[in-house]
Design a protein around this motif. Structure first.
Motif, mmCIF file in Angstrom:
data_model
loop_
_atom_site.group_PDB
_atom_site.id
_atom_site.type_symbol
_atom_site.label_atom_id
_atom_site.label_comp_id
_atom_site.label_asym_id
_atom_site.label_seq_id
_atom_site.Cartn_x
_atom_site.Cartn_y
_atom_site.Cartn_z
ATOM 1 N N SER A 25 46.334 -36.844 11.874
ATOM 2 C CA SER A 25 46.209 -37.091 13.300
ATOM 3 C C SER A 25 46.454 -35.786 14.034
ATOM 4 C CB SER A 25 47.223 -38.149 13.743
ATOM 5 O OG SER A 25 47.080 -38.460 15.116
ATOM 6 N N ALA A 26 45.966 -35.689 15.262
ATOM 7 C CA ALA A 26 46.196 -34.463 16.037
ATOM 8 C C ALA A 26 45.968 -34.706 17.518
ATOM 9 C CB ALA A 26 45.283 -33.331 15.559
ATOM 10 N N ILE A 27 46.822 -34.068 18.316
ATOM 11 C CA ILE A 27 46.578 -33.993 19.747
ATOM 12 C C ILE A 27 45.375 -33.079 19.973
ATOM 13 C CG2 ILE A 27 48.952 -34.392 20.486
ATOM 14 C CD1 ILE A 27 49.259 -31.330 20.736
ATOM 15 N N PRO A 28 44.785 -33.094 21.173
ATOM 16 C CA PRO A 28 43.745 -32.110 21.489
ATOM 17 C C PRO A 28 44.378 -30.741 21.689
ATOM 18 C CG PRO A 28 44.258 -33.401 23.424
ATOM 19 C CD PRO A 28 45.021 -34.023 22.286
ATOM 20 N N PRO A 29 43.577 -29.694 21.789
ATOM 21 C CA PRO A 29 44.126 -28.356 22.055
ATOM 22 C C PRO A 29 44.912 -28.346 23.365
ATOM 23 C CG PRO A 29 41.793 -28.234 21.480
ATOM 24 C CD PRO A 29 42.111 -29.680 21.690
ATOM 25 N N ILE A 30 45.993 -27.567 23.391
ATOM 26 C CA ILE A 30 46.856 -27.545 24.572
ATOM 27 C C ILE A 30 46.796 -26.204 25.291
ATOM 28 C CG2 ILE A 30 48.435 -29.282 23.670
ATOM 29 C CD1 ILE A 30 50.326 -26.983 22.898
ATOM 30 N N TYR A 31 47.342 -26.154 26.462
ATOM 31 C CA TYR A 31 47.513 -25.010 27.352
ATOM 32 C C TYR A 31 46.225 -24.668 28.106
ATOM 33 C CZ TYR A 31 48.958 -20.582 29.379
ATOM 34 O OH TYR A 31 49.238 -19.578 30.259
ATOM 35 N N PHE A 32 45.211 -24.143 27.431
ATOM 36 C CA PHE A 32 43.960 -23.810 28.113
ATOM 37 C C PHE A 32 43.167 -25.083 28.405
ATOM 38 C CE2 PHE A 32 44.724 -19.724 25.926
ATOM 39 C CZ PHE A 32 44.677 -18.879 27.029
ATOM 40 N N LYS A 33 42.552 -25.129 29.567
ATOM 41 C CA LYS A 33 41.675 -26.255 29.908
ATOM 42 C C LYS A 33 40.317 -25.985 29.279
ATOM 43 C CE LYS A 33 39.969 -28.980 33.830
ATOM 44 N NZ LYS A 33 40.416 -30.254 33.258
ATOM 45 N N LEU A 34 40.021 -26.680 28.209
ATOM 46 C CA LEU A 34 38.812 -26.425 27.430
ATOM 47 C C LEU A 34 37.746 -27.481 27.706
ATOM 48 C CD1 LEU A 34 40.499 -25.610 24.001
ATOM 49 C CD2 LEU A 34 39.538 -23.964 25.624
#
Length: 309
Positions: free
Chosen positions: A105-114
């Protein structure tokens, strides 16, 4: 893939540190055994409750290893492998597969608004790293991205996608993901405060950050829902929510409060890692009261104290 192995109560596993703040094999395995004896169906390892964002890659791998050594084949194990960089997520995914985890499982990428194209590729790259099934993790309140139905439909085209852990607060999101995913698609309720309502509207299971503080109550809530005892289910949810509010009312991290409760139950897994703050001073004195709330609720609702003798 047998969907039933992903149904039930899945505590989000906590980071277990020694007195110097380093990941502890002994304490990790102590918590594993404690939750196994409570009768939970599985564990979600290395997520928010595991303080993953505050750990390096080797520390995260160590926790994955210790949990697998203790519980592989005994409980369903889901490895959260989300990381800021795709290459780190892929490395964690491959390692979890080697250890014999049941799913990733994984969260989406964080910090940058992609853009969603980047989020799609991030999740797909993780899935391509192993043959394990994959569970999307939607938690917009911390990642800043709320899984859209358009991207969800794209991801469903990949046969490795077997479920979603939905931690957005609108319960309708659970109903929509279940309706689109289909009967065999597993939807995990994320917000502990709405476990019962999440189950009633379509969630098959639950993964939660407070479950390990009171596994007896969540297991009993699931019994009530499964038996159609909805009045009893609402009553136990009310008590669960009172406990969650108390855990979040202190000056310090909720995880610090939970770890103090566990200490009173004989399970010492250390404290929390900065920038999380410890519960201290007068607030620390309130932990006894929170444990008493949990104990009273366990008695009130006729919960099993331990599933294994």
């Amino acid at each position: 893939m047998k969907a039933d192995k992903f149904k039930g109560i899945f505590p989000a596993f906590y980071a277990c540190y020694d007195d110097e703040g380093e990941v502890s094999e002994e304490r990790t395995k102590d918590l594993c055994q404690y939750l196994y004896e409570k009768g939970v169906q599985g564990l979600y390892v290395g997520g928010s409750s595991g303080e993953c964002i505050y750990q390096n890659l080797e520390e995260r791998k160590a926790t994955l290893k210790y949990v697998a050594e203790c519980l592989k084949g005994k409980l369903t194990l889901i490895a959260h492998v989300g990381a800021p960089a795709t290459r780190d997520s892929v490395s964690l995914a491959a390692y979890a597969a080697e250890l014999g985890y049941d799913a990733l499982s994984a969260i989406p990428p964080i910090y940058f608004k992609l853009p969603e194209s980047s989020i799609y590729k991030y999740w797909t790259d993780i899935m391509d790293a192993t043959d394990l099934p994959f569970i999307i993790y939607n938690i917009p309140q911390t990642t800043g991205y709320n899984l859209s139905m358009n991207l969800f439909k794209q991801l469903l085209e990949n046969k490795k996608v077997i479920g979603v852990k939905n931690s957005s607060m609108p319960v309708m999101d659970i109903e929509r993901f279940k309706a689109e995913g289909g009967e065999e698609f597993i939807v995990f309720n994320g917000p502990d405060e709405q476990y019962v309502s999440g189950r009633l509207i379509g969630a098959d299971s639950g993964i939660g950050g407070t479950y390990a503080a009171m596994p007896e109550l969540l297991l009993r809530a699931e019994e009530f829902v499964s038996a159609g005892k909805f009045t009893e289910a609402r009553k136990i949810q009310r008590d669960i929510n009172d406990i969650i509010i108390a855990l979040c009312s202190l000056n310090g991290s909720m995880y610090s409060a939970i770890k103090e409760v566990l200490k009173l139950n004989g399970i010492n897994i250390g404290s929390v890692r900065a920038p999380f703050e410890e519960v201290t001073g007068e607030d620390l004195d309130k932990i006894n009261g929170i444990k008493e709330m949990i104990d009273q609720a366990i008695l009130k609702h006729g919960c099993k104290v331990s599933a294994i003798n």
